[in-house]
Write a protein that holds these residues in place. Structure first.
Motif, PDB file in Angstrom:
ATOM      1  N   ALA A 252      11.346 -33.338  59.920  1.00 33.97           N
ATOM      2  CA  ALA A 252      11.058 -34.629  59.302  1.00 33.97           C
ATOM      3  C   ALA A 252      11.632 -34.673  57.893  1.00 33.97           C
ATOM      4  CB  ALA A 252       9.561 -34.875  59.256  1.00 33.97           C
ATOM      5  N   VAL A 253      12.236 -35.791  57.557  1.00 35.30           N
ATOM      6  CA  VAL A 253      12.746 -36.039  56.209  1.00 35.30           C
ATOM      7  C   VAL A 253      12.091 -37.320  55.724  1.00 35.30           C
ATOM      8  CG1 VAL A 253      14.767 -36.444  54.770  1.00 35.30           C
ATOM      9  CG2 VAL A 253      14.954 -34.963  56.791  1.00 35.30           C
ATOM     10  N   VAL A 254      11.329 -37.250  54.634  1.00 34.59           N
ATOM     11  CA  VAL A 254      10.616 -38.409  54.101  1.00 34.59           C
ATOM     12  C   VAL A 254      11.374 -38.954  52.909  1.00 34.59           C
ATOM     13  CG1 VAL A 254       8.475 -39.245  53.066  1.00 34.59           C
ATOM     14  CG2 VAL A 254       8.390 -37.546  54.910  1.00 34.59           C
ATOM     15  N   THR A 255      11.645 -40.260  52.926  1.00 34.70           N
ATOM     16  CA  THR A 255      12.367 -40.889  51.819  1.00 34.70           C
ATOM     17  C   THR A 255      11.571 -42.081  51.296  1.00 34.70           C
ATOM     18  OG1 THR A 255      13.602 -42.479  53.172  1.00 34.70           O
ATOM     19  CG2 THR A 255      14.535 -40.274  52.942  1.00 34.70           C
ATOM     20  N   GLY A 256      11.876 -42.446  50.035  1.00 37.54           N
ATOM     21  CA  GLY A 256      11.334 -43.674  49.458  1.00 37.54           C
ATOM     22  C   GLY A 256       9.862 -43.659  49.141  1.00 37.54           C
ATOM     23  N   LEU A 257       9.298 -42.480  48.823  1.00 34.12           N
ATOM     24  CA  LEU A 257       7.888 -42.452  48.431  1.00 34.12           C
ATOM     25  C   LEU A 257       7.707 -43.231  47.125  1.00 34.12           C
ATOM     26  CD1 LEU A 257       6.872 -38.759  49.217  1.00 34.12           C
ATOM     27  CD2 LEU A 257       5.812 -40.810  50.163  1.00 34.12           C
ATOM     28  N   ARG A 258       6.867 -44.244  47.149  1.00 41.81           N
ATOM     29  CA  ARG A 258       6.639 -45.061  45.965  1.00 41.81           C
ATOM     30  C   ARG A 258       5.691 -44.348  45.006  1.00 41.81           C
ATOM     31  NH1 ARG A 258       7.700 -50.708  47.471  1.00 41.81           N
ATOM     32  NH2 ARG A 258       6.159 -51.402  45.950  1.00 41.81           N
ATOM     33  N   PRO A 259       5.810 -44.602  43.701  1.00 44.02           N
ATOM     34  CA  PRO A 259       4.960 -43.916  42.704  1.00 44.02           C
ATOM     35  C   PRO A 259       3.469 -44.033  43.003  1.00 44.02           C
ATOM     36  CG  PRO A 259       6.709 -45.123  41.612  1.00 44.02           C
ATOM     37  CD  PRO A 259       6.781 -45.491  43.063  1.00 44.02           C
ATOM     38  N   GLU A 260       3.007 -45.227  43.430  1.00 47.89           N
ATOM     39  CA  GLU A 260       1.578 -45.410  43.691  1.00 47.89           C
ATOM     40  C   GLU A 260       1.105 -44.586  44.882  1.00 47.89           C
ATOM     41  OE1 GLU A 260       3.689 -49.344  44.898  1.00 47.89           O
ATOM     42  OE2 GLU A 260       3.933 -47.716  43.432  1.00 47.89           O
TER      43      GLU A 260
ATOM     44  N   VAL B 161       2.545 -41.668  45.810  1.00 53.01           N
ATOM     45  CA  VAL B 161       2.552 -40.285  45.314  1.00 53.01           C
ATOM     46  C   VAL B 161       1.313 -40.021  44.468  1.00 53.01           C
ATOM     47  CG1 VAL B 161       3.765 -38.619  43.860  1.00 53.01           C
ATOM     48  CG2 VAL B 161       5.063 -40.114  45.396  1.00 53.01           C
ATOM     49  N   THR B 162       0.925 -41.005  43.644  1.00 49.16           N
ATOM     50  CA  THR B 162      -0.272 -40.860  42.808  1.00 49.16           C
ATOM     51  C   THR B 162      -1.518 -40.665  43.665  1.00 49.16           C
ATOM     52  OG1 THR B 162       0.682 -42.247  41.064  1.00 49.16           O
ATOM     53  CG2 THR B 162      -1.701 -41.975  41.058  1.00 49.16           C
ATOM     54  N   LYS B 163      -1.642 -41.450  44.729  1.00 48.46           N
ATOM     55  CA  LYS B 163      -2.786 -41.298  45.639  1.00 48.46           C
ATOM     56  C   LYS B 163      -2.784 -39.915  46.282  1.00 48.46           C
ATOM     57  CE  LYS B 163      -3.538 -46.146  46.950  1.00 48.46           C
ATOM     58  NZ  LYS B 163      -3.561 -47.121  48.058  1.00 48.46           N
ATOM     59  N   MET B 164      -1.604 -39.432  46.647  1.00 47.11           N
ATOM     60  CA  MET B 164      -1.510 -38.115  47.272  1.00 47.11           C
ATOM     61  C   MET B 164      -1.935 -37.021  46.305  1.00 47.11           C
ATOM     62  SD  MET B 164       2.092 -38.596  49.359  1.00 47.11           S
ATOM     63  CE  MET B 164       2.109 -36.900  49.967  1.00 47.11           C
ATOM     64  N   ILE B 165      -1.487 -37.115  45.058  1.00 43.78           N
ATOM     65  CA  ILE B 165      -1.827 -36.096  44.058  1.00 43.78           C
ATOM     66  C   ILE B 165      -3.325 -36.088  43.792  1.00 43.78           C
ATOM     67  CG2 ILE B 165      -1.570 -35.455  41.622  1.00 43.78           C
ATOM     68  CD1 ILE B 165       1.309 -36.506  41.783  1.00 43.78           C
ATOM     69  N   ARG B 166      -3.892 -37.273  43.579  1.00 47.44           N
ATOM     70  CA  ARG B 166      -5.325 -37.376  43.255  1.00 47.44           C
ATOM     71  C   ARG B 166      -6.206 -36.950  44.429  1.00 47.44           C
ATOM     72  NH1 ARG B 166      -5.406 -43.197  40.000  1.00 47.44           N
ATOM     73  NH2 ARG B 166      -4.319 -42.450  38.119  1.00 47.44           N
ATOM     74  N   SER B 167      -5.679 -37.059  45.628  1.00 51.70           N
ATOM     75  CA  SER B 167      -6.467 -36.684  46.814  1.00 51.70           C
ATOM     76  C   SER B 167      -6.164 -35.264  47.269  1.00 51.70           C
ATOM     77  CB  SER B 167      -6.182 -37.658  47.959  1.00 51.70           C
ATOM     78  OG  SER B 167      -6.472 -38.981  47.582  1.00 51.70           O
ATOM     79  N   GLY B 168      -5.262 -34.588  46.550  1.00 48.90           N
ATOM     80  CA  GLY B 168      -4.926 -33.221  46.902  1.00 48.90           C
ATOM     81  C   GLY B 168      -4.078 -33.102  48.153  1.00 48.90           C
ATOM     82  N   ILE B 169      -3.420 -34.161  48.535  1.00 56.90           N
ATOM     83  CA  ILE B 169      -2.563 -34.142  49.722  1.00 56.90           C
ATOM     84  C   ILE B 169      -1.173 -33.657  49.341  1.00 56.90           C
ATOM     85  CG2 ILE B 169      -1.512 -35.530  51.557  1.00 56.90           C
ATOM     86  CD1 ILE B 169      -3.869 -37.461  51.269  1.00 56.90           C
TER      87      ILE B 169
END
Length: 276
Positions: free
Chosen positions: A235-243, A245-253
């Motif tokens: 899998a190659v993931v592209t175009g992750l939006r800042p918001e 990514v922020t949710k992922m970081i804050r949720s530990g994902i």
């Protein structure tokens, strides 16, 4: 059958009074008469000719053709989304008109005067046949509508998860709009099914068009990436939006080794596909 009536004489009488029959029918179907031409134009349904056909099936007690005709009518009305209230009013008006002319037939021919039971038995048969037509019509209409709705749902699902082949082993999945619980299930089913079906080795998921996605859906998306890896697909993931990514970081994902990431779809196509 407990009695016999002369269906040929009844049909001959109705044919001789065809114009009067139609005038009476149109006067009885107040809301439909002004829609005759419109219904003919939309669904190629000639209500008057079809009325005579149905009357013949009823009088002749031709159940096989009556049911087939009802089913055909149901499909036609469902296909063109024509108003059901018009159909119901038309058939009920036809029932009243037929009985009016059966009464006229009796007054003129004295066909039932010697045995009133014949007339009452005829009444039972005629009404049963009209009801049978309505039942078969509505069942056919409903079944065909359900099939149309299912087909439309499948089309929407395919459009909402468009897996686009780029090469024989590489595909792109551009996700656009909002990702909710229902759609994440469709994505999971479609991705895993298409990987097996198309033997996809590399799947590029472009998330640049995602407007809204909750943390729970991000977690489910990570599970889909796990499933992708289990099927031997990178899998190659592209175009992750800042918001996002922020949710992922804050949720530990974290993506960890679930997928490679690229800033844009164009970068993935340039940097990854050209190299391979």
């Amino acid at each position: 059958m407990s009695f016999v009536y002369d269906e040929d004489k009844i049909m001959e009488f109705l044919l001789q009074n065809k114009s009067e029959f139609e005038e009476y029918l149109l006067s009885a179907a107040v809301n439909v008469r002004d829609k005759i031409e419109e219904i003919l134009l939309i669904g190629n349904v000639d209500l008057l000719n079809n009325a005579h056909k149905l009357v013949r099936y009823i009088v002749e007690q031709n159940e096989t053709d009556l049911i087939a005709f009802a089913e055909q009518e149901g499909v036609t009305w469902a296909t063109h989304s024509m108003t059901l209230s018009f159909k119901l009013e038309w058939i009920q008006a036809l029932r009243r008109t037929l009985w009016t002319f059966l009464y006229k037939f009796e007054q003129e021919k004295k066909a039932f005067i010697e045995d009133s039971k014949v007339f009452f038995d005829l009444e039972k048969i005629v009404n049963e046949k009209v009801d049978e037509f309505l039942k078969s019509f509505f069942v056919s209409y409903s079944d065909y509508k359900d099939k149309l709705i299912l087909a439309q749902q499948n089309l929407v699902e395919n459009l909402s998860v468009p897996i686009i082949p780029i090469t024989s082993t590489t595909c792109v999945l551009p996700l656009i709009g909002t990702i909710d619980y229902s759609r994440i299930q469709i994505i999971e089913e479609k991705v895993l099914m298409e990987i097996g079906k198309l033997r996809i080795q590399t799947l590029i998921l472009d998330l640049s068009g995602i407007i809204e996605i909750e943390v729970e859906m991000i977690t489910d998306l990570m599970k889909i990436l796990d499933g992708t890896a289990m099927m031997g697909c990178k899998a190659v993931v592209t175009g992750l939006r800042p918001e996002v990514v922020t949710k992922m970081i804050r949720s530990g994902i974290q993506l960890d080794n679930k997928a490679e990431t690229k800033g844009t779809l164009q970068q993935a196509l340039k940097d990854y596909l050209v190299v391979t």
